[in-house]
Write a protein that holds these residues in place. Sequence first.
Motif, PDB file in Angstrom:
ATOM      1  N   THR A 238       1.643  -8.106 -10.314  1.00 41.81           N
ATOM      2  CA  THR A 238       1.973  -7.115  -9.288  1.00 41.81           C
ATOM      3  C   THR A 238       3.378  -7.288  -8.738  1.00 41.81           C
ATOM      4  OG1 THR A 238      -0.359  -7.002  -8.644  1.00 41.81           O
ATOM      5  CG2 THR A 238       1.246  -6.117  -7.089  1.00 41.81           C
ATOM      6  N   THR A 241       5.970  -6.318 -11.273  1.00 42.56           N
ATOM      7  CA  THR A 241       5.941  -4.875 -11.497  1.00 42.56           C
ATOM      8  C   THR A 241       6.677  -4.148 -10.383  1.00 42.56           C
ATOM      9  OG1 THR A 241       3.815  -5.030 -12.649  1.00 42.56           O
ATOM     10  CG2 THR A 241       4.451  -2.865 -11.809  1.00 42.56           C
ATOM     11  N   THR A 268      -3.143  -0.494 -13.349  1.00 44.78           N
ATOM     12  CA  THR A 268      -3.716  -1.549 -12.518  1.00 44.78           C
ATOM     13  C   THR A 268      -4.513  -2.504 -13.391  1.00 44.78           C
ATOM     14  OG1 THR A 268      -5.675  -0.205 -12.053  1.00 44.78           O
ATOM     15  CG2 THR A 268      -3.848  -0.068 -10.486  1.00 44.78           C
ATOM     16  N   GLU A 270      -6.481  -5.318 -11.616  1.00 41.70           N
ATOM     17  CA  GLU A 270      -7.388  -6.110 -10.786  1.00 41.70           C
ATOM     18  C   GLU A 270      -8.837  -5.733 -11.106  1.00 41.70           C
ATOM     19  OE1 GLU A 270      -6.771  -8.500  -8.795  1.00 41.70           O
ATOM     20  OE2 GLU A 270      -4.596  -8.389  -8.450  1.00 41.70           O
ATOM     21  N   GLU A 276      -8.022  -3.666  -6.582  1.00 41.99           N
ATOM     22  CA  GLU A 276      -7.317  -2.707  -7.433  1.00 41.99           C
ATOM     23  C   GLU A 276      -6.688  -1.589  -6.606  1.00 41.99           C
ATOM     24  OE1 GLU A 276      -8.151  -0.029 -11.438  1.00 41.99           O
ATOM     25  OE2 GLU A 276      -9.794  -0.402 -10.039  1.00 41.99           O
ATOM     26  N   GLN A 279      -3.681  -2.884  -4.874  1.00 43.08           N
ATOM     27  CA  GLN A 279      -2.592  -2.966  -5.841  1.00 43.08           C
ATOM     28  C   GLN A 279      -1.980  -1.587  -6.079  1.00 43.08           C
ATOM     29  OE1 GLN A 279      -3.705  -3.760  -9.971  1.00 43.08           O
ATOM     30  NE2 GLN A 279      -2.051  -5.273 -10.131  1.00 43.08           N
ATOM     31  N   THR A 282       0.200  -0.412  -3.234  1.00 39.37           N
ATOM     32  CA  THR A 282       1.514  -1.058  -3.316  1.00 39.37           C
ATOM     33  C   THR A 282       2.420  -0.319  -4.291  1.00 39.37           C
ATOM     34  OG1 THR A 282       0.525  -3.218  -2.841  1.00 39.37           O
ATOM     35  CG2 THR A 282       2.715  -3.212  -3.839  1.00 39.37           C
ATOM     36  N   TYR A 283       1.871   0.077  -5.435  1.00 42.20           N
ATOM     37  CA  TYR A 283       2.669   0.788  -6.436  1.00 42.20           C
ATOM     38  C   TYR A 283       3.071   2.186  -5.960  1.00 42.20           C
ATOM     39  CZ  TYR A 283       1.225  -2.889  -9.725  1.00 42.20           C
ATOM     40  OH  TYR A 283       1.011  -4.078 -10.364  1.00 42.20           O
TER      41      TYR A 283
END
Length: 445
Positions: A238, A241, A268, A270, A276, A279, A282-283
């Motif tokens: 993560t 990335t 993803t 996770e 997930e 995550q 965050t993206y």
Amino acid sequence: MGLTGLEIYKQLPKKNCGECGPPTCLAFAMALANGKAQLDTCPYVSDEARANLESASAPPIALVKAGVGDNVVEMGDETELFRHDKKYYHETSVGFKVSDALSAADIEAKAKEIEDLTFERVGMQYKVQFVAVVNESGDAGKFKDAVAKVAANTAVTPMLVSEDAAAIEAALEVVGDKKPVICAATGDNYEKMVELAKGKECPLVVKAEGLEALAELVEKVVTAGHKQLILDSGQTQTSKTVADLVQMRRQAIKKKFRPFGYPSIVFTNEEDPLAEISQAITYVSKYAGVIILNTTKKAHVLPLLSWRQNLYTDPQVPIQVEQKLHEVGEVDENSPVYITTNFSLTYYSVQGEIESTKIPSYILSVDTDGTSVLTAYAAGKYEAEKIAEVMKKVGLDDKVKHRDLIIPGYVAVLKGKLEEASGWNVAVGPREASGIVAFAKSHFS
């Protein structure tokens, strides 16, 4: 790197006509260099100059389209690094994996579950954009069958995930007319993948390990004649990335580095659904153009789509509902009439409390440019004359036989003026929406 304002100015007609918007050609050139103007707005630019200035006039991150009809997905076309500088334009596209190693029944069930991932919230509809069929079986025939099964059970735009060109070619026989995303071109297969993508006019994911290798591969793909690209830096951790996503966005916008001037994609990884979604959030926050997830549970997906919607809302334009007379429950000519603003948070707070009263009611949402009651009143956008005008516009006289209105307690000062302007009786309701239930029970039970 893009051209400077002065370099662009040298190739403009220098008429200073102002027809493009800015008053002079120099001002237009500066705007063009900063991605704040479009070359097509100049009616006098020569064909030669147009060709030379193509890169300068293009947005820092290219617009890429997938899908057809009502399911067209637009990605990229971004100009800002930070949302508060202006706004973001195309929200992160969200998709879900479907493995071709699943049974036919499971593939069908998964596709239907993805098709059902639509939500209504604050007057807006949230949708997902992609169903990513993954060639985990390694068999081109099974992959083609899985793609066909998915396409038969959902209208969501397909993404074909395989580095086997033969598998992609077989799948395109089934969904090539849907303009799917092809994922992915690598250093080993990019020539064949470019040929397939160009043949069906499909967007192509370009994947390489590391940013330097990715930039080199992008240049090869562009040289091969395809520019509808989505970038994958190949990272799985993560933090790394996110670092790649930030670097690509910064290089594209601040440095005009063209190999990174395309939307990005992440997958993803996770296992826990909540991890997930964290995550994925965050993206979304850090520039992913497309995110492909595993979990398809509505309880997991809705928080992600809500965060996406909040982030991609224009910060200068509050979320609003339509100015009109809304009905809550099975209203009739005796139903109470509440007055509020069209700020979505205010309106839906009021609506939720009115629903809790179990008393069918009308809500008149007055257009205040999406501001709350006190803010609108202070700005002169929520006044007696305007409310009375909106009442006439929506035909409130014909909806109910009584002549009673309820206004928010915070603007009790409007009572006398509104009665004079409208000819209706005005009751002062609670200041906060949370007081509506008690107010309604004491007045209408």
